[in-house]
Design a protein around this motif. Structure first.
Motif, PDB file in Angstrom:
ATOM      1  N   TRP A  13      -1.967   0.275  -9.536  1.00  0.00           N
ATOM      2  CA  TRP A  13      -1.515  -0.204  -8.105  1.00  0.00           C
ATOM      3  C   TRP A  13      -2.787  -0.145  -7.064  1.00  0.00           C
ATOM      4  O   TRP A  13      -3.057  -0.863  -6.493  1.00  0.00           O
ATOM      5  N   LYS A  14      -3.678   1.004  -7.518  1.00  0.00           N
ATOM      6  CA  LYS A  14      -4.957   1.160  -6.624  1.00  0.00           C
ATOM      7  C   LYS A  14      -5.785  -0.108  -6.983  1.00  0.00           C
ATOM      8  O   LYS A  14      -6.295  -0.620  -5.836  1.00  0.00           O
TER       9      LYS A  14
ATOM     10  N   GLN B 144       0.860  -1.184  -0.007  1.00  0.00           N
ATOM     11  CA  GLN B 144       0.074   0.135  -0.096  1.00  0.00           C
ATOM     12  C   GLN B 144       1.081   1.153   0.188  1.00  0.00           C
ATOM     13  O   GLN B 144       0.559   2.317  -0.664  1.00  0.00           O
TER      14      GLN B 144
ATOM     15  N   ASN C 280      -4.500  -3.075  -4.834  1.00  0.00           N
ATOM     16  CA  ASN C 280      -4.759  -2.954  -3.681  1.00  0.00           C
ATOM     17  C   ASN C 280      -6.201  -3.354  -3.477  1.00  0.00           C
ATOM     18  O   ASN C 280      -6.649  -4.187  -2.616  1.00  0.00           O
TER      19      ASN C 280
ATOM     20  N   THR D 143       1.954   1.842  -3.405  1.00  0.00           N
ATOM     21  CA  THR D 143       1.230   2.557  -4.312  1.00  0.00           C
ATOM     22  C   THR D 143       0.955   4.138  -3.881  1.00  0.00           C
ATOM     23  O   THR D 143       0.789   4.668  -4.819  1.00  0.00           O
TER      24      THR D 143
ATOM     25  N   CYS E  23      -0.037   4.317 -11.146  1.00  0.00           N
ATOM     26  CA  CYS E  23      -0.619   4.491 -10.129  1.00  0.00           C
ATOM     27  C   CYS E  23      -2.025   3.909  -9.823  1.00  0.00           C
ATOM     28  O   CYS E  23      -2.468   3.236  -8.833  1.00  0.00           O
TER      29      CYS E  23
ATOM     30  N   CYS F 298       1.669   6.877  -6.708  1.00  0.00           N
ATOM     31  CA  CYS F 298       0.612   7.878  -6.967  1.00  0.00           C
ATOM     32  C   CYS F 298       1.060   9.474  -6.529  1.00  0.00           C
ATOM     33  O   CYS F 298       0.671  10.300  -7.216  1.00  0.00           O
TER      34      CYS F 298
END
Length: 182
Positions: free
Chosen positions: A72-73, A55, A76, A58, A69, A62
Motif C-alpha cells: 500500500w505504501k 492513504q 501511494n 494504507t 502494508c 499498516c
C-alpha cells in the motif's frame, strides 16, 4: 479502488501469452492515467479526497501490521509520482523520489524506481477489490453530489478501472485454476 492499484498489477496482467494482449491493458492504463489527470485538472479537491481515503486505508493496513502494508505504501508513492509528474532522474532530491528510494532500498533511476514500486505494490490483494470499489464508488457519488458539473472524468475513470479489474480477476481465476490442476 484507485487506478494505481491497477497500474501496479499491469506486469502480472500482461506476463503470459494466454492473457489479454498488451495493447488492451496498456490502452486502458493510458486512458486511466489521462482520465485521472483530467479529473485532477477539473477538480483537484475531488481527486485529493479520493487519494486521502486510500492513504487512510494504507494507514489502517499498516497499523494492523497487515501483510500488504508495504504494498500500500508503494501504491501511494506511485499515485504521488503519477499525479505530480515528477521525474526522479531530473529531481532526485524530490520528497516523493526520496520516499520511494527509501522504500526500495536505494534504487536510483526513475525507471528502476517505477519498476520497483510496481513490483512491491503487486502485494495488494485482488480479493479486496470489491470492498475498495465500494469505497471508491461512494466517495465518487459524494463528489458528484457536491460538484455535479465536475464529476464526468472521475466517473469515466471508475468505468475504465472496472474494465481493467475484470481482466485482472479473469487472470487470477485462470492462474488459481491452473495451480489447482497441477
Amino acid at each position: 479502488m484507485v487506478f494505481f492499484i491497477i497500474l501496479v498489477l499491469l506486469p502480472t496482467i500482461t506476463s503470459s501469452q494466454k492473457e489479454q494482449p498488451v495493447e488492451v491493458t496498456s490502452g486502458l492504463i493510458n486512458a486511466l492515467s489521462e482520465t485521472i489527470r483530467q479529473s485532477d485538472e477539473t477538480s483537484h479537491e475531488a481527486v485529493q479526497l479520493l487519494l486521502n481515503v486510500f492513504q487512510q486505508i494504507t494507514k489502517y493496513e499498516c497499523e494492523r501490521n497487515d501483510d500488504d502494508c508495504v504494498s500500500w505504501k508503494a501504491v501511494n508513492l506511485i499515485e504521488e509520482l503519477e499525479l505530480s509528474k515528477v521525474n526522479c532522474d531530473k529531481n532526485p532530491e524530490n520528497e516523493i523520489c526520496m520516499g520511494a528510494k527509501d522504500l526500495l532500498g536505494g534504487e536510483t533511476t526513475h525507471d528502476r524506481i517505477s519498476a520497483g514500486l510496481l513490483s512491491v505494490a503487486e502485494g495488494v490483494s485482488s480479493d479486496d477489490f470489491q470492498y475498495l470499489n465500494a469505497i471508491r464508488d461512494d466517495v465518487i457519488d459524494f463528489i458528484c453530489h457536491k460538484q455535479p458539473s465536475k464529476c464526468h472524468y472521475i466517473r469515466e475513470f471508475a468505468r475504465l478501472e472496472n474494465m481493467l479489474e475484470d481482466i485482472i480477476r479473469d487472470r487470477h481465476l485462470r492462474r488459481t485454476s491452473e495451480q489447482q490442476s497441477s
